[in-house]
Design an enzyme around this catalytic site. Structure first.
Site, short mmCIF file in Angstrom:
data_model
loop_
_atom_site.label_atom_id
_atom_site.label_comp_id
_atom_site.label_asym_id
_atom_site.label_seq_id
_atom_site.Cartn_x
_atom_site.Cartn_y
_atom_site.Cartn_z
N GLY A 1 25.53 28.47 11.82
CA GLY A 1 26.22 27.39 12.53
C GLY A 1 25.64 27.29 13.93
N THR A 2 24.52 26.59 14.04
CA THR A 2 23.77 26.62 15.29
C THR A 2 24.47 25.90 16.44
OG1 THR A 2 22.44 24.77 14.48
CG2 THR A 2 21.53 26.99 14.22
N ASN A 3 25.44 25.04 16.14
CA ASN A 3 26.20 24.43 17.24
C ASN A 3 26.94 25.51 18.02
OD1 ASN A 3 25.36 22.01 16.16
ND2 ASN A 3 27.31 21.52 15.21
N ASP A 4 27.75 26.30 17.31
CA ASP A 4 28.52 27.36 17.98
C ASP A 4 27.63 28.51 18.41
OD1 ASP A 4 30.91 26.09 18.01
OD2 ASP A 4 31.85 27.26 16.42
N GLU B 1 27.53 32.41 13.51
CA GLU B 1 27.63 31.58 14.72
C GLU B 1 27.96 32.40 15.97
OE1 GLU B 1 30.68 28.67 13.75
OE2 GLU B 1 31.45 30.06 12.25
N MET C 1 2.36 3.06 33.04
CA MET C 1 1.55 3.45 34.20
C MET C 1 0.79 2.24 34.74
SD MET C 1 0.28 7.27 33.13
CE MET C 1 -0.23 6.81 31.48
N CYS D 1 23.56 24.75 9.08
CA CYS D 1 24.44 23.59 8.90
C CYS D 1 24.89 22.98 10.22
CB CYS D 1 25.65 23.96 8.05
SG CYS D 1 26.64 25.30 8.73
N ARG E 1 33.66 25.51 3.66
CA ARG E 1 34.07 26.41 4.74
C ARG E 1 35.59 26.46 4.82
NH1 ARG E 1 32.34 24.84 10.73
NH2 ARG E 1 34.10 23.41 10.50
N ARG F 1 33.74 20.76 5.77
CA ARG F 1 34.68 21.23 6.81
C ARG F 1 36.09 20.87 6.37
NH1 ARG F 1 30.45 18.22 10.64
NH2 ARG F 1 30.74 16.86 8.84
N ARG G 1 -7.86 1.69 34.92
CA ARG G 1 -6.70 1.79 34.02
C ARG G 1 -6.34 3.24 33.73
NH1 ARG G 1 -6.53 -3.27 30.79
NH2 ARG G 1 -8.38 -4.51 31.25
N GLY H 1 2.52 0.10 29.19
CA GLY H 1 3.17 -0.49 30.36
C GLY H 1 3.82 0.48 31.31
N SER I 1 24.96 30.97 6.42
CA SER I 1 24.68 29.61 6.89
C SER I 1 24.81 29.65 8.40
CB SER I 1 25.65 28.61 6.29
OG SER I 1 25.33 27.31 6.73
N HIS J 1 6.01 -7.09 26.59
CA HIS J 1 6.58 -5.77 26.87
C HIS J 1 7.83 -5.52 26.04
CE1 HIS J 1 9.30 -3.03 29.10
NE2 HIS J 1 8.20 -2.34 29.29
N TYR K 1 17.61 26.33 2.92
CA TYR K 1 17.98 24.92 3.04
C TYR K 1 18.41 24.59 4.47
CZ TYR K 1 22.91 26.41 2.95
OH TYR K 1 24.11 27.00 3.25
N LYS L 1 -7.25 5.92 25.68
CA LYS L 1 -8.07 4.77 26.04
C LYS L 1 -9.54 5.18 26.19
CE LYS L 1 -6.30 2.09 29.14
NZ LYS L 1 -5.73 1.04 28.30
N ARG M 1 -6.38 1.43 19.65
CA ARG M 1 -5.52 2.61 19.52
C ARG M 1 -4.69 2.45 18.25
NH1 ARG M 1 -1.77 1.11 24.78
NH2 ARG M 1 -0.99 -0.88 24.01
#
Length: 893
Positions: A779-782, A758, A107, A844, A630, A574, A96, A105, A777, A468, A864, A26, A352
Site C-alpha cells: 500500500g504505497t500511499n500509506d 504499508e 525558449m 495497490c 481488504r 476497499r 535559436r 515556444g 500487497s 501555439h 502485479y 534542432k 523533429r
C-alpha cells in the site's frame, strides 16, 4: 581542447542525429539533414555543454568558445559568399534554442540578426526591395529588444498601431519602405529611452547578446513550467544553433511554413500543415495571420478560398513532398518540418519527431508495424503510456442537440465543457476553486501554459492548426478549437460574442476539438469505444508484459469498467466504500454505537447479506480472475456524522438521543487517525467485524459458483499489519470462519490470506510475516506517508516548494520515491521471498498507475500492479514497456 561548436551545411556536417544530447534536437537534426544532402542553410551549433558551463560559472563562457564561433562564422561566410558585419554583402543570422527534448515556444529565438543602419541598405539592394529590407530590420529590432534587451513587445506594437491609425491603414503590408524607416527611428528612440543606451549596431555584440539570451531562456518561467509538466531534467540544458538566414518575406515567390508528414490528430498518411506567402516563420506559429493549406484536399475540406501551396507553388510543393517522405522513411517516424521558400527555392530549417495525439500515435505505430517499418515491440515502445488518457475522455454524443455558435479549426481532438475564462490566471483561480473552465483567448502565448494546463479545453479566435495553442493543446491532450474568427473576444471586459449571442466569464460553453465546433451551454457526451488501433496496441502490449495488471474496485460499475479496460482481476477491494449507502450506513452506525459485542453482532448481521451480495457480484463479473478483498481499514469515527445538524438528523432517523452519538464520537476521536485505531487493530479489538466480512466473502464465493459454475478463490487482505503476531491472530479468525462455512455448506473454498504492507516495520519484518502470509500487497500511499512522516492530505501546501527547490524530484505521492520508499519495498520483497519463495507480490497504491513507478516494480519482479480503473490501459502499456526495457538492459549486459 574541448570542442564547443559543430558546423553543418553544403551536404556535410560534424554532427548527426545520434548527438541530440550534445547538440539538442534542432542541431542534431539539422546536421542529419545536411548529411543527407537536403537543402539546409549553413550554420553551427553551440553545444548544451556550454549551457551547463554558462550556469555553473555565473553566466560566463569557456575561454576557447569565441575563437571556435569565429571559425564557424568564417566557414558559413565561405559557403554563402557573405560576411558577417560586411556593409556590402552582409551575412544575416538566426539564433535559436534547441534542447534534446522538444519544448515548442518555451525558449527564445532571434531572427534577422546582423542588421543595422548600414547592412539594411545592402539587404535592400540585393533583394531589389527596400520595403522588404526595412520591414525585416524593424522585425529584428522588435524581436531583439524583447528577447535580449528585455523591453516588452507592447511598446513597439503601440507605436506601430498608432502610426497606422494616423495614416488610416489597417494592415502591416500597407506600409511603405519610407513608413518602415520612420517606424525604425521611433523603435530605436523607444529602445534608447527605456534602455538608457542606443540599440546595438555592432553585429558581433548583437550575436553574443542573442546567444546569452537563448541560454538564459532555459531558465525562464514558461520553460521551467514546461519541464515540470513533461518531466524534462533541468541539467539537460539547451544548445544554441546559429544559422544563415533565408527569407520567406521576399515577395510572392517566397513563403514560410510548417508541415507534418502525417496528420498529427488522426495519424492519417497525408501531408498536413500550413504556409504563408511573403512571411517569416514567427508569422505562422504566432497565429497573427491565418495561414493557407499545403494541399488542395486540405483546402477543400477547410472551405478556404486561398490557394493551397500545391496550386500556388507546384514545383516547390513537389520538392517538399519528396523531402517529407524521405525524412519519415529515414527517421521511421512522423516528422514535424519547418521550411522557408526564398524566391522559389525550398530550404529546410528543422525536422523533429512530431507531437501527436494519442489516437494518431496509436494509428501510426500500428500502421508502421503493419508496413514492416518498425517491429511490434518498437510500436509498443512508441506510445507514451500517459497519453492514453486522451482516449478515455468523453466525446460529443452524436444524437445530442447542440447550438453551434461558431466553427473554427479542429486543432486538438476530444470534447470539453466548462465555464468561460479569458486569462490563464482566471483559469488557475477557477480550477483551484473547483470549477471546470474553457480558456478563451484571441491567441495564446507561451505565458498561458499554466492556464492551458488547468483548463478542460482551449478556444482561440486566431491562429491555425500549427499555432501555439494547437501544438501545446495536442501535447497536453486537451481539446482545442483555434481560428474561430467569427467569435469576438473582449478580454478586458470579460466578454465574447458569437452568432448574435453574448457570453461573459462563467457562462458555459462546449467545444469539440475533433470538428472545430463551439456550442452554447452543456452538450451531452459519451465515452469512446476502445477498439481498432487501441485494441491492437493493447493486445501487443499484453504479449510483451510480464506483470499482471489489476484494478481497484468495490462496486459493480467499477468492476465492469475494469473488465472493459482489460484488467486481469481486482487488486484492491476497499470494503469500507461499500458501507456509505443509506441502508448500509445506518447498520454500520448501529454497530459503532452498540455498547457491547452482542449489540455489534446484531448490527453486523444486517450488513452480512449486503456484503455477501456485493462480493458475489464482484466474483461473478471477474469470473475466475483473482479478487483481493481488504478487510475494514479506516477508523470507525469516519462513519459517524460530524456537524451538529447531521448528528441531529441521524439521531432522529435512528430514534436515539443526539448525545449518544456525540459521546461515542468523542470516545473514538483521535489526534492522528492515520496512525490510530484502524486496519488490523479493528479486527483485533472487534473480531466480530472481521468474522462477518470473512463469512460474507466465503458465502459470496459460493453464491457466485451457483451463478457461474466456477468457485472463486478469494484473496483476503489484512490491512496495516506491523507484526507477525497481529497477522496470525486475524488469520486464525478467518480460518475458523472458513471451517464453519465449510461445515454448514459442504463447500471447501480455496482461499489465501495475505497482508497490505504499508508500514516501515512491516517491510523490515517481512521475512517473519511471510511465514504466515500467502501474499503481500504494498500500500504505497500509506507507506509513503509513514516513511516520510507526511500526511498526503496536507502535503499539497508544501510539496510544490520542495519540488521547486529540487529537494524532491517529484511529488512522492504521484511517482514512487525509489531511494526511500522504494528501498523499503525492495527489502520487503527480498525478505518475503527468502521466507516464502512462491509469495505473490503486488502493489495497490496510486503508484500502480504511474509509468515511472511501474518500471521500478518491474525491476523488483512484482507479480502485479493494481490501479484505478481508468489507469488500467496506461498500466498495461507501461508494464509492457518496462518488460521490454528490462529485456534490452539484460541483453546489453
Amino acid at each position: 581542447m574541448a570542442k564547443w561548436v559543430y558546423m553543418f551545411g553544403d551536404g556535410a556536417a560534424e554532427g548527426s542525429r545520434q548527438m541530440r544530447a550534445l547538440l539538442g534536437g534542432k542541431g542534431a537534426n539539422l546536421a542529419e539533414m545536411a548529411n543527407l544532402g537536403l537543402p539546409v542553410p549553413p550554420g553551427f551549433t553551440i553545444t548544451a555543454e556550454v549551457c551547463a558551463y554558462f550556469y555553473a560559472h555565473d553566466k560566463q563562457y569557456p575561454d576557447t568558445l569565441r575563437a571556435q564561433v569565429e571559425a564557424a562564422l568564417a566557414h558559413v561566410s565561405e559557403l554563402t559568399g557573405r560576411r558577417f558585419g560586411d556593409a556590402q554583402k552582409p551575412l544575416l543570422l538566426s539564433v535559436r534554442s534547441g534542447s534534446r527534448a522538444s519544448m515548442p515556444g518555451m525558449m527564445d529565438t532571434v531572427l534577422n540578426l546582423g542588421l543595422n543602419d548600414k547592412t539594411v541598405e545592402a539587404l535592400g539592394e540585393a533583394a531589389e526591395d527596400r520595403r522588404f529590407a526595412y520591414d525585416t530590420y524593424r522585425r529584428f529590432i522588435q524581436m531583439y529588444a524583447s528577447v535580449v534587451l528585455g523591453i516588452p513587445h507592447h511598446h513597439f506594437e503601440e507605436i506601430l498601431e498608432s502610426f497606422k491609425e494616423r495614416k488610416g491603414l489597417s494592415l502591416d503590408t500597407e506600409l511603405s519602405a519610407e513608413d518602415w524607416q520612420k517606424m525604425i527611428a521611433d523603435f530605436k528612440a523607444k529602445t534608447a529611452e527605456l534602455r538608457g543606451a542606443p540599440f546595438p549596431q555592432e553585429p558581433h555584440e548583437q550575436l553574443w547578446g542573442a546567444i546569452g539570451a537563448v541560454f538564459g531562456s532555459w531558465m525562464n518561467p514558461r520553460a521551467l513550467i514546461y519541464r515540470q509538466l513533461h518531466n524534462i531534467p533541468e541539467d539537460w540544458g539547451t544548445a544554441v544553433t546559429v544559422q544563415a538566414m533565408v527569407f520567406g518575406n521576399m515577395g510572392e515567390t517566397s513563403a514560410t511554413g510548417v508541415a507534418f508528414t502525417r496528420n498529427p490528430s488522426t495519424g492519417a498518411r497525408e501531408l498536413y500543415g500550413e504556409f504563408l506567402i511573403n512571411a517569416q516563420g514567427e508569422d505562422v506559429v504566432a497565429g497573427l495571420r491565418t495561414p493557407q493549406n499545403l494541399t488542395e484536399a486540405a483546402r477543400t475540406a477547410a472551405g478556404s478560398d486561398k490557394p493551397s501551396m500545391e496550386v500556388a507553388m507546384p514545383e516547390v510543393f513537389a520538392d517538399l513532398l519528396r523531402i517529407a517522405n524521405r525524412l519519415e522513411s529515414h527517421y521511421r517516424d512522423m516528422q514535424d518540418i519547418e521550411f522557408t521558400v526564398e524566391r522559389g527555392k525550398l530550404w529546410m530549417l528543422q525536422t523533429r519527431s512530431a507531437k501527436r495525439t494519442a489516437k494518431a500515435a496509436l494509428h501510426m505505430a500500428v500502421e508502421m508495424a503493419g508496413d514492416g517499418l518498425i517491429s511490434r515491440e518498437e510500436a509498443v515502445q512508441r506510445i507514451e503510456p500517459g497519453s492514453l488518457e486522451q482516449l478515455l475522455h468523453p466525446t460529443i454524443d452524436p444524437n445530442a442537440p447542440r447550438r453551434v455558435i461558431a466553427t473554427g479549426l479542429p486543432a486538438s481532438p476530444g470534447a470539453a465543457c466548462g465555464e468561460i475564462v479569458f486569462s490563464a490566471e482566471e483559469a488557475e483561480q477557477m480550477v483551484g476553486a473547483g470549477h471546470k473552465v474553457i480558456l478563451v483567448r484571441i491567441e495564446t502565448s507561451p505565458e498561458d501554459i499554466n492556464g492551458m494546463h488547468a483548463a478542460e479545453g482551449v478556444l482561440t479566435t486566431r491562429g491555425g492548426m500549427t499555432s501555439h495553442a494547437a501544438v501545446v493543446a495536442r501535447g497536453m491532450g486537451k481539446p482545442c478549437v483555434s481560428g474561430a474568427g467569427t467569435i469576438r473576444v473582449d478580454p478586458v471586459k470579460g466578454a465574447m460574442s458569437a452568432a448574435g449571442m453574448s457570453f461573459k466569464k462563467g457562462d458555459l460553453i462546449t467545444i469539440d476539438g475533433t470538428n472545430g465546433q463551439v456550442m452554447a451551454g452543456r452538450v451531452a457526451m459519451e465515452q469512446p469505444e476502445l477498439s481498432g488501433d487501441f485494441a491492437t496496441m493493447m493486445e501487443w502490449a499484453d504479449a510483451c508484459r510480464r506483470m499482471q495488471v489489476r484494478a481497484n474496485a468495490e462496486t459493480e460499475t467499477d468492476a465492469r469498467v475494469d473488465r472493459r479496460f482489460g484488467a486481469g482481476g481486482i487488486g484492491l477491494c476497499r470494503t469500507e466504500h461499500m458501507f456509505f449507502e443509506s441502508e448500509r450506513i445506518v447498520a454500520m452506525r448501529e454497530m459503532i454505537l452498540a455498547s457491547d459485542e452482542a449489540g455489534r453482532r446484531q448490527a453486523l448481521a444486517k450488513l452480512l447479506p449486503i456484503q455477501r451480495g456485493d462480493f458475489a457480484t464482484l466474483f461473478e463479473i471477474m469470473n475466475g480472475y483473482p479478487v483481493t478483498i481488504r478487510l475494514l481499514d479506516p477508523p470507525l469515527h469516519e462513519f459517524l456524522p460530524k456537524r451538529p445538524a447531521e448528528i441531529a438528523e441521524v439521531a432522529a432517523a435512528m430514534g436515539i438521543p443526539a448525545e449518544r452519538i456525540e459521546h461515542r464520537a468523542a470516545e473514538l476521536h483521535e489526534f492522528n487517525p492515520m496512525l490510530g485505531f484502524r486496519g488490523c487493530r479493528l479486527a483485533i479489538a472487534f473480531p466480530e467485524i472481521a468474522q462477518m466480512q470473512a463469512r460474507a466473502i466465503f458465502e459470496g464465493a459460493i453464491e457466485a459458483k451457483r451463478r457461474t459454475g466456477v468457485l472463486p478463490e478469494p484473496e483476503i487482505m489484512v490491512p496495516l499489519v506491523a507484526t507477525k503476531a497481529e497477522f496470525d491472530l486475524v488469520k486464525r479468525e478467518i480460518d475458523e470462519v472458513a471451517e464453519a462455512v465449510k461445515a454448514q455448506t459442504g463447500e471447501e473454498i480455496r482461499y489465501s490470506v495475505g497482508t497490505m504492507i504499508e508500514l516501515p516495520r512491516a517491510c523490515i519484518a517481512a521475512d517473519k510475516i511471510a511465514q504466515s502470509a500467502a501474499f503481500f500487497s504494498f500500500g504505497t500511499n500509506d507507506l509513503t506517508q509513514t516513511t516520510f512522516g507526511i500526511s498526503r492530505d496536507d502535503a499539497g501546501s508544501f510539496i510544490g516548494a520542495y519540488e521547486q527547490k529540487h529537494l524532491l524530484p517529484d511529488d512522492p505521492f504521484v511517482s514512487l520515491d525509489q531511494e526511500g520508499v522504494g528501498e523499503l519495498v525492495a527489502i520487503a520483497t527480498t525478505r518475503g521471498r527468502q521466507a516464502r519463495p512462491d509469495i505473490k507480490l503486488g502493489i495497490c497504491g496510486e503508484h500502480g498507475g504511474d509509468p515511472i513507478s511501474i518500471g521500478f516494480f518491474e525491476k523488483l519482479g512484482l507479480t502485479y500492479v493494481s490501479c484505478s480503473p481508468f489507469r488500467v490501459p496506461i498500466a498495461r502499456l507501461a508494464a509492457a514497456q518496462a518488460a521490454l526495457g528490462r529485456v534490452a538492459a539484460d541483453g546489453e549486459g
